[in-house]
Design a protein around this motif. Structure first.
Motif, short mmCIF file in Angstrom:
data_model
loop_
_atom_site.label_atom_id
_atom_site.label_comp_id
_atom_site.label_asym_id
_atom_site.label_seq_id
_atom_site.Cartn_x
_atom_site.Cartn_y
_atom_site.Cartn_z
N VAL A 120 -3.58 12.16 -2.26
CA VAL A 120 -3.20 13.11 -1.22
C VAL A 120 -1.71 13.43 -1.31
CG1 VAL A 120 -3.08 13.49 1.26
CG2 VAL A 120 -5.06 12.34 0.29
N MET A 121 -0.91 12.40 -1.54
CA MET A 121 0.53 12.63 -1.68
C MET A 121 0.84 13.41 -2.95
SD MET A 121 3.66 9.89 -1.60
CE MET A 121 3.60 9.76 0.18
N ALA A 122 0.09 13.19 -4.01
CA ALA A 122 0.31 13.93 -5.26
C ALA A 122 0.08 15.42 -5.07
CB ALA A 122 -0.60 13.39 -6.36
N ALA A 123 -0.91 15.79 -4.26
CA ALA A 123 -1.16 17.21 -3.98
C ALA A 123 0.04 17.83 -3.27
CB ALA A 123 -2.42 17.35 -3.13
N PHE A 124 0.56 17.12 -2.29
CA PHE A 124 1.75 17.62 -1.57
C PHE A 124 2.95 17.69 -2.50
CE2 PHE A 124 5.65 16.46 0.66
CZ PHE A 124 5.74 17.48 1.60
N THR A 125 3.17 16.66 -3.30
CA THR A 125 4.34 16.60 -4.17
C THR A 125 4.30 17.68 -5.24
OG1 THR A 125 4.42 14.20 -3.82
CG2 THR A 125 5.71 15.08 -5.64
N SER A 126 3.12 17.94 -5.80
CA SER A 126 3.01 18.95 -6.85
C SER A 126 3.33 20.35 -6.33
CB SER A 126 1.60 18.94 -7.45
OG SER A 126 0.63 19.32 -6.49
N ARG A 127 2.85 20.68 -5.14
CA ARG A 127 3.17 22.00 -4.57
C ARG A 127 4.66 22.11 -4.25
NH1 ARG A 127 -0.92 25.25 -2.52
NH2 ARG A 127 0.53 26.03 -0.94
N LEU A 128 5.22 21.05 -3.72
CA LEU A 128 6.63 21.07 -3.37
C LEU A 128 7.50 21.16 -4.62
CD1 LEU A 128 8.56 20.92 -0.97
CD2 LEU A 128 8.57 18.44 -1.21
N GLY A 182 11.22 16.59 1.33
CA GLY A 182 9.83 16.70 1.75
C GLY A 182 9.06 15.42 1.53
N PHE A 183 9.38 14.72 0.45
CA PHE A 183 8.70 13.47 0.16
C PHE A 183 8.98 12.44 1.24
CE2 PHE A 183 7.87 9.62 -2.44
CZ PHE A 183 6.61 9.96 -2.89
N GLY A 184 10.23 12.37 1.69
CA GLY A 184 10.57 11.43 2.75
C GLY A 184 9.86 11.74 4.04
N ILE A 185 9.77 13.04 4.37
CA ILE A 185 9.05 13.43 5.58
C ILE A 185 7.58 13.09 5.47
CG2 ILE A 185 8.38 15.41 7.00
CD1 ILE A 185 11.04 16.71 6.25
N TYR A 186 7.00 13.30 4.30
CA TYR A 186 5.57 13.04 4.13
C TYR A 186 5.27 11.55 4.19
CZ TYR A 186 0.82 13.66 2.52
OH TYR A 186 -0.54 13.67 2.44
N ILE A 187 6.20 10.72 3.74
CA ILE A 187 5.99 9.28 3.83
C ILE A 187 5.80 8.86 5.27
CG2 ILE A 187 7.09 7.03 3.49
CD1 ILE A 187 8.36 8.14 0.98
N LEU A 188 6.56 9.48 6.17
CA LEU A 188 6.47 9.13 7.58
C LEU A 188 5.11 9.54 8.15
CD1 LEU A 188 10.05 10.21 8.71
CD2 LEU A 188 9.27 8.02 7.77
N LEU A 242 0.83 -1.20 0.00
CA LEU A 242 0.00 0.00 0.00
C LEU A 242 0.87 1.25 0.00
CD1 LEU A 242 -2.68 1.51 0.26
CD2 LEU A 242 -2.58 1.13 2.73
N THR A 243 1.90 1.28 0.83
CA THR A 243 2.77 2.45 0.91
C THR A 243 3.54 2.66 -0.39
OG1 THR A 243 3.04 2.04 3.29
CG2 THR A 243 4.61 3.53 2.24
N VAL A 244 4.09 1.59 -0.94
CA VAL A 244 4.86 1.71 -2.19
C VAL A 244 3.96 2.16 -3.34
CG1 VAL A 244 6.19 0.42 -3.90
CG2 VAL A 244 6.60 0.04 -1.46
N ALA A 245 2.78 1.57 -3.44
CA ALA A 245 1.85 1.96 -4.51
C ALA A 245 1.44 3.42 -4.39
CB ALA A 245 0.63 1.05 -4.49
N ALA A 246 1.17 3.88 -3.16
CA ALA A 246 0.81 5.29 -2.96
C ALA A 246 1.96 6.21 -3.32
CB ALA A 246 0.37 5.50 -1.51
N MET A 247 3.19 5.82 -2.99
CA MET A 247 4.36 6.61 -3.35
C MET A 247 4.48 6.74 -4.86
SD MET A 247 7.12 5.05 -0.64
CE MET A 247 8.47 5.57 -1.69
N ILE A 248 4.30 5.64 -5.57
CA ILE A 248 4.43 5.66 -7.03
C ILE A 248 3.36 6.56 -7.64
CG2 ILE A 248 4.26 4.25 -9.11
CD1 ILE A 248 5.45 1.94 -7.50
N ILE A 249 2.13 6.43 -7.16
CA ILE A 249 1.04 7.27 -7.68
C ILE A 249 1.32 8.74 -7.39
CG2 ILE A 249 -1.41 7.82 -7.42
CD1 ILE A 249 -1.92 4.86 -6.94
N GLY A 250 1.77 9.02 -6.16
CA GLY A 250 2.05 10.40 -5.79
C GLY A 250 3.13 11.02 -6.63
N MET A 251 4.19 10.27 -6.94
CA MET A 251 5.28 10.80 -7.75
C MET A 251 4.87 10.94 -9.22
SD MET A 251 7.92 11.55 -5.91
CE MET A 251 9.35 11.51 -6.98
N ILE A 252 4.20 9.93 -9.75
CA ILE A 252 3.82 9.96 -11.17
C ILE A 252 2.87 11.11 -11.46
CG2 ILE A 252 2.52 8.70 -12.94
CD1 ILE A 252 3.74 6.14 -11.92
#
Length: 310
Positions: free
Chosen positions: A185-193, A236-242, A98-108
């Motif tokens: 949710v992670m994509a929103a954070f990643t795009s702003r960053l 920031g991505f590493g912090i958000y993963i936590l 779940l975590t890895v899939a969310a990370m991939i979606i957030g980055m892509i």
């Protein structure tokens, strides 16, 4: 540098384990009563405490706990009597995937939107991207998960809404909706960053120099600017993963999905000392692994760090 990080990580894990051990034992209430119920006799309570090692001094319990951690023996559940190591081993893959899939979606999704927003600053696509990112920040992950479950699971009936699946195809089907929730949710954070980091890099002198030399804009953005902008993005991505770990627990509950978070919540509700300690230890190790992975990514992205590490 990596050796220093490993030493710091070991110290961090020890501190977390100690804090969890102490906190679980200073809480009010008797775990023996929580496990056996108010109707248990004094003999049954005493037998339970002896069997679970609760009748020895705290320092002795702590040493036994450390030895069990080193040997990966987390004992048995106070409530069900199941082997905790086996339970965690069975549930851990669901949390990891779940975590890895969310990370991939957030980055892509997040990085391209952030790049587009920075390159088209002040334009209509920039405003749309910023509004979507702001909406992603405002909507709690558990609320977004409920909406996605209702729309794509119940109304459209495209994906299963509960469980984790058994074989690989079914596990991927059960993974789509939870991963989509955390990933958006992670994509929103990643795009702003990404947008803010890239805008900062585009102001640098070497970017203006590259453009003055006639380098194509695409090469300037993706070769020179984006690579340097990824350093704060990775941070920031590493912090958000936590922080996403708490979200993964909520998502596992919403979708009735197996995982370490579900095991931890069950242990907390039943005040199962060994279960809670083992679950929190797994999350602490996950944090350590993420931090080390971020350090390695820094070295890969920034050549200056590679030279400093030699």
């Amino acid at each position: 540098m990596l050796l220093n990080r490993l030493v710091d990580s070991v110290i961090t894990v020890i501190l977390v384990v100690t804090l969890v051990f102490v906190a679980m034992r200073i809480l009010p209430g008797d775990p023996a009563v929580a496990a056996l119920g108010d109707s248990a006799t004094a003999e049954q309570l005493a037998s339970f405490r002896e069997r679970m090692g609760l009748n020895v001094p705290l320092w002795h319990q702590y040493l036994d706990f450390l030895v069990n951690i080193v040997t990966l023996n987390f004992g048995t559940s106070m409530i069900t009597g199941e082997n905790i190591s086996a339970m965690l081993l069975a549930n851990l893959p669901y949390t990891v995937e779940l975590t890895v899939a969310a990370m991939i979606i957030g980055m892509i999704i997040g990085v391209p939107i952030g790049v587009l927003s920075a390159v088209k600053r002040g334009s209509f696509p920039d405003y749309i991207a910023r509004i979507i990112a702001l909406a992603g920040f405002c909507i709690p992950d558990f609320f977004l998960g409920a909406l996605i479950l209702i729309v794509f699971g119940l109304k459209l009936d495209l994906f299963p809404v509960t469980g984790g699946g058994t074989d690989f195809p079914s596990r991927m089907q059960h993974l789509v909706l939870p991963a989509m929730t955390l990933g958006l949710v992670m994509a929103a954070f990643t795009s702003r960053l990404t947008r803010s980091a890239l805008l900062e890099v585009l102001k640098r002198d070497y970017i203006r120099t590259a453009r003055a030399k006639g380098v194509t804009e695409r090469w300037v953005i993706y070769k020179h600017a984006l690579r340097n902008a990824l350093i704060p993005v990775v941070t920031g991505f590493g912090i958000y993963i936590l922080t996403m770990l708490s979200g993964s627990i909520a998502i596992e509950l919403i979708f009735a999905r197996p995982g370490v978070g579900s095991v931890l919540i069950n242990g907390i509700n039943s005040r199962d000392y060994p279960m809670v300690q083992a679950g929190l230890l797994v999350f602490a190790l996950f944090v350590v692994v993420v931090n080390i992975a971020m350090d390695l990514l820094y070295v890969l992205i920034d050549p200056r760090l590679r030279r400093a590490a030699r």
